[in-house]
Design an enzyme around this catalytic site. Structure first.
Site, short mmCIF file in Angstrom:
data_model
loop_
_atom_site.label_atom_id
_atom_site.label_comp_id
_atom_site.label_asym_id
_atom_site.label_seq_id
_atom_site.Cartn_x
_atom_site.Cartn_y
_atom_site.Cartn_z
N GLU A 1 -24.32 -63.11 28.72
CA GLU A 1 -23.76 -61.90 29.28
C GLU A 1 -22.66 -62.29 30.29
O GLU A 1 -22.87 -63.22 31.07
CB GLU A 1 -24.82 -61.07 30.02
CG GLU A 1 -24.28 -59.71 30.43
CD GLU A 1 -25.29 -58.85 31.19
OE1 GLU A 1 -26.43 -59.33 31.44
OE2 GLU A 1 -24.93 -57.72 31.52
N GLU B 1 -35.77 -58.10 35.37
CA GLU B 1 -35.43 -58.66 34.04
C GLU B 1 -36.43 -58.19 32.99
O GLU B 1 -36.06 -57.89 31.86
CB GLU B 1 -35.34 -60.19 34.09
CG GLU B 1 -34.42 -60.77 35.17
CD GLU B 1 -33.01 -60.18 35.20
OE1 GLU B 1 -32.54 -59.63 34.18
OE2 GLU B 1 -32.37 -60.26 36.28
N GLU C 1 -27.82 -51.48 34.32
CA GLU C 1 -28.06 -52.14 35.61
C GLU C 1 -28.48 -51.14 36.70
O GLU C 1 -29.42 -51.39 37.45
CB GLU C 1 -26.85 -52.96 36.04
CG GLU C 1 -26.56 -54.16 35.13
CD GLU C 1 -27.72 -55.14 35.01
OE1 GLU C 1 -28.69 -55.06 35.80
OE2 GLU C 1 -27.66 -55.99 34.09
N MET D 1 -31.44 -63.60 33.94
CA MET D 1 -30.86 -62.94 32.78
C MET D 1 -31.95 -62.52 31.79
O MET D 1 -32.85 -63.29 31.49
CB MET D 1 -29.86 -63.90 32.12
CG MET D 1 -29.24 -63.38 30.85
SD MET D 1 -28.24 -61.89 31.19
CE MET D 1 -28.37 -61.07 29.60
N ASN E 1 -32.37 -62.07 28.56
CA ASN E 1 -32.33 -62.37 27.13
C ASN E 1 -33.65 -61.97 26.45
O ASN E 1 -34.73 -62.22 26.98
CB ASN E 1 -32.12 -63.88 26.91
CG ASN E 1 -31.07 -64.43 27.83
OD1 ASN E 1 -29.93 -64.05 27.78
ND2 ASN E 1 -31.50 -65.32 28.74
N GLY F 1 -28.62 -64.41 39.39
CA GLY F 1 -30.03 -64.56 39.75
C GLY F 1 -30.90 -64.83 38.54
O GLY F 1 -31.72 -65.75 38.54
#
Ligand code: BES
Ligand code: ZN
Length: 871
Positions: free
Chosen positions: A123, A299, A321, A264, A266, A262
């Protein structure tokens, strides 16, 4: 790096992709020097166009074939950052082989090496550094990944989804992973390394048994327990509060040391900056524990808000977000103290986000253009976006909000959608028209609300007049009135709540005590009041606005004592303290007996949450004060704040010492809310005590020596560093480094406590830190710990009159521009605020921006921020 003037991408230029990618097969051959990536895509035409556009960056193209036939050079167009095929049919199999160099990748986007392992960060647009691909979030595909690597060096090979097979052939390990859920390329991940794992499991509400695994480098295996615990609590919470169940048989987290952000999200394989996942009591502070809890949750929550339902394009970034920050904030509020969480979040908004809104990079929650998308992972997209989501909650109540999110997830599962579709779901589920509310997404800038109240004692009526306007921002003028929810309370003379119902009932929601303020100016009246009430507005920080409301110090002290809304208690105190600081700047500050007694009461109020007491007693930070100033004068702010801080410490000295002693009792470290709250008040007391003389410093030394956890140790070290007693500070710092030099995460705290201290952070000292063996320009955490802490926390040093602080920051930006443009660009933020500083400083800041602008080869990231700042 750019060769021409980079162009801006516009929201209004959005076009649907010509082809979809039905299946994506990736094969990675990880060699020492390079990696070969074979990508096999099943593509299918969607509309009229038969042109396939693939993104690619810094790739070595080895071969390209369509339906098994290798293409010659004339059969495709290779651009600087693209590969285009024309004249295609409806369906094809496309195979592309690229060669990439992960070991040379210092930008930390795409596939790179960190320590001894390989990892990815895709990203927003990192996947195009792995292979040619339609790297846009509205192209969603089913991925199968094969990884081939040296079996001895890389025993752990991971990718998204479920493991399919693993075998060793001729010294090479082959692992295959399959992810059944369609996803955009930005959610792809791969990890290869010699890692240890902590395992656990979770049974979902639907009865699915999920294996939970946290992978770390061997030296960190004793630091995974808290993240695992936070993960399980997050999974349960998302079921309970949003009805969201996990959807694979395995969920993995991997900790890596070199990471731009910080963490991610995935799919099935979250990758974390090690500083945001690893903790044990000896090495991590309470603040780190709380950050870990929040980020693990954030996350994980993306699995629904981001992954199952993703963004159509990057202009919709706040869709995932902002919403996910709102979700993690509610989770943290539920796990800890809701009021404390609200105070912390409002603090971030009022300092960092209001500053962004008032500067050259101001943009709406849904921007309409960008040059480099990485520059738009901002506090506006994240924190203001979360506040906007929170306002639906305020307006609709918990039930209505949940109806809206249920409809949103249900309608759009498996799709890439826009912010508008989120709003539509809120409207359809509740039968509410949010046309006016949509302006929150389109208008940049912080709305200003001016408040006037008057009380008519004869009629027993309170009149409340609200006026709103949103200042101009770059490229935006003439803003329209917003729908602002004003949570409201009236308080009687004895401190008890009064019933409030405005005479204009159509603008009132009784259940949430919210007044709907929707016009440029509106007047509300409250009748039947027997006495003049104290007015408590914007309770719980009900809207992300600036409020101008003159209330006397007496009223502020009254609210600080009696407001039943914890947030507004804190806010009243901050406003009182800001008025002291104003007085100090004018050379006429004196604490009154009334001031002293209200703070003494708070300090001794053992019914209050100690974490809350600590926040109530803490002075606003220098950057908070700056945001409430007109022209910013950092040195004046610093000395005024120091004066007030010293006066408060000496006035309350005996109570502070007593409070410290009451709380300083040996007990086993637990990272739970009650223990953390006690430590936070104890350490706040220590920070005041240590400014009052030798016994306070001795107490700090004593605590430093005897602490059995990093929270207490670091708080004591910070008190010593900030005391101005160079000898004591240096000997504690030396001792600390000696003890912790082999633990990079602890060393980073050692770097930042010095770099962020007004007492220590001279230019010479910052340069010493940059030259220290513990420092490394390639590691973003180290850069943040020194340069970031210096420029964002040690304001009186960063803004030194000779401009040396600015020069140091600009040098760092220039140095990082090529090797890691994202980090370079993020470091720039403090310089972008130059127009708000006193003229002498302002000119020096501008000169450094100009110097950066004159460099050749500016990355898009740095170019965008610097050019907009100078415009
Ligand atoms: N999706 C982001 C990570 C990301 C951001 C990757 C920008 C690439 C570019 C992730 O979900 C995220 O938002 N992480 C935050 C922490 C979170 C708790 C707000 C971060 O990394 O700071
Ligand atoms: Zn996120």
């Amino acid at each position: 790096m750019r060769d021409a003037q980079p162009t801006a991408i516009q929201l209004t230029d959005y076009k649907e992709p010509a082809y979809e990618v039905v299946e994506t097969h990736l094969r990675f051959e990880l060699e020492e020097e390079f990696t070969l990536v074979t990508s096999t895509l099943k593509i299918r035409q969607r509309g009229e166009s038969n042109e396939l556009f693939l993104n690619g960056q810094e790739l070595g193209l080895e071969s390209i074939s369509i339906d098994g036939r290798v293409l010659g050079e004339g059969e495709y167009t290779l651009g600087d950052e693209s590969l285009t095929l024309t004249g295609l049919y409806a369906e094809h199999t496309l195979q592309v082989v690229t060669r990439i160099y992960p070991a040379k990748n210092t930008a930390l986007e795409g596939l790179y090496r960190s320590g001894g392992m390989y990892c990815t960060q895709c990203e927003a647009e990192g996947f195009r550094r792995i292979t040619y691909y339609p790297d846009r979030p509205d192209v969603m595909s089913v991925f199968t990944t094969e990884i081939i690597a040296d079996a001895g060096q890389y025993p752990v090979l991971l990718s998204n989804g479920n493991p399919v097979s693993e075998e060793v052939i001729g010294g090479k390990r082959h692992a295959v992973w399959h992810d059944p859920h369609k996803k955009p390329a930005y959610l792809f991940a791969l990890v290869a390394g010699d890692l240890l794992v902590t395992e656990d499991s979770f049974t979902t509400c639907g009865g699915r048994e999920v294996a939970l695994k946290i992978f770390v480098e061997p030296r960190n295996i004793d630091k995974t327990a808290y993240a695992m615990d936070a993960l399980k609590r997050s999974m349960r919470w998302d079921e309970d509060v949003y009805g969201r169940e996990y959807d694979l048989d395995i969920f993995m987290i991997v900790a890596v040391d070199d990471f731009n952000m910080g963490a991610m999200e995935n799919k099935g394989l979250n990758i974390f900056n090690s500083s945001c996942v690893l903790a044990n009591p000896a090495t991590a502070t309470d603040a780190a524990y709380q950050r870990i809890e929040a980020i693990v949750a954030h996350e994980y929550f993306h699995n629904w808000s981001g992954n199952r339902v993703t963004c159509r394009d990057w202009f919709q970034l706040s869709l995932k977000e902002g919403f996910t920050v709102f979700r993690d904030a509610c989770f943290s509020a539920d796990m800890n103290s809701a009021t404390v969480k609200r105070v912390e979040d409002a603090g971030i908004l009022r300092t960092v986000q209001f500053a962004e809104d008032a500067g050259p990079m101001a943009h709406p929650v849904q921007p309409d253009s960008y040059i480099e998308i990485s520059n738009f992972y901002t506090v506006t997209i994240y924190e203001k976006g979360a506040e906007v989501v929170g306002m639906y909650h305020k307006i609709l109540g918990a039930e209505g909000f949940r109806k809206g999110t249920d409809l949103y997830f249900d309608r759009h599962d498996g799709q890439a959608v826009t912010i508008n579709e989120f709003v539509q779901a809120m409207e359809d589920a509740n039968g509410v028209d949010f046309t006016q509310f949509r302006r929150w997404y389109k208008q940049a800038g912080t709305p200003v609300v001016d408040v006037l109240t008057s009380y008519d004692s004869g009629a027993g009526r309170l009149t409340l007049t609200l006026r709103q306007h949103t200042p101009d921002t770059p490229g935006q003028t003439d803003k329209q009135p917003l729908w602002i929810p004003v949570q409201l309370g009236l308080i009687g003379k004895d401190g008890s709540p009064l019933t409030v119902t405005p005479d204009q009932e159509e603008f009132w929601t009784e259940s949430s005590q919210v007044l709907h303020f929707r016009e440029a100016e509106q007047t509300f009246t409250f009748s039947g009041l027997e006495q003049e009430p104290a007015v408590s507005l914007f309770r719980d920080f009900s809207a992300p606005v600036r409020v101008n409301y003159q209330q006397s110090r007496e009223t502020l002290r009254f609210l600080l004592r009696h407001d039943s809304d914890g947030f507004n208690r804190w806010d009243a105190g901050q406003r009182l303290m800001l008025s002291w600081i104003d007085d100090a700047r004018e050379g006429r500050f004196e604490l009154s007996d009334d001031d002293i007694s209200v703070y003494r009461e708070l300090l001794n109020d053992t019914d209050l949450d100690p974490a809350m007491v600590a926040y109530l007693l803490a002075l606003p930070s220098e950057s908070y004060i700056a945001e409430f100033s007109g022209e910013i004068d950092p040195l004046a702010i610093h000395s005024a704040r120091e004066e007030v801080s010293g006066a408060l410490a000496s006035a309350l000295r005996d109570d502070i010492v007593a409070c410290y002693q009451r709380l300083n009792i040996a007990r086993e470290y637990e990272p739970d809310p009650a223990h953390m709250a006690q430590r936070s008040l104890k350490n706040l007391a220590l920070s005041y005590w240590s400014r009052t003389g030798d016994d306070g410093l001795a107490a700090a030394q004593q605590q430093y020596q005897s602490a059995d956890n990093m929270t207490d140790q670091m708080a004591a070290l910070r008190a010593l560093v900030n005391s101005g007693d160079r000898m004591r500070a240096q000997s504690a710092l030396d001792d600390f480094y000696e003890r912790w030099q082999s633990d990079p995460l602890v060393v980073n705290q050692w770097l930042s406590v010095q770099a962020g201290s007004a007492e220590m952070a001279t230019i010479e000292h910052i340069n010493d830190l940059l030259a220290h063996p513990a420092f490394d320009w390639r590691n973003p955490n180290k850069v943040r710990s020194v340069i970031g802490a210096f420029a964002n926390q040690a304001l009186s040093r960063f803004h030194s009159a000779d401009g040396e602080g600015y020069r140091l920051l600009a040098d760092a930006v220039i140095r990082l521009n090529e090797s890691n443009p994202q980090i370079a660009s993020r470091l720039l933020a403090p310089l972008t605020r130059w127009k708000r500083l006193v003229p002498s400083q302002s000119q020096l800041m501008k000169a450094e921006l100009q110097r950066i602008m004159q460099q050749g080869n500016l990355s898009k990231d740095v170019f965008e921020v610097v050019s907009k700042s100078l415009a």
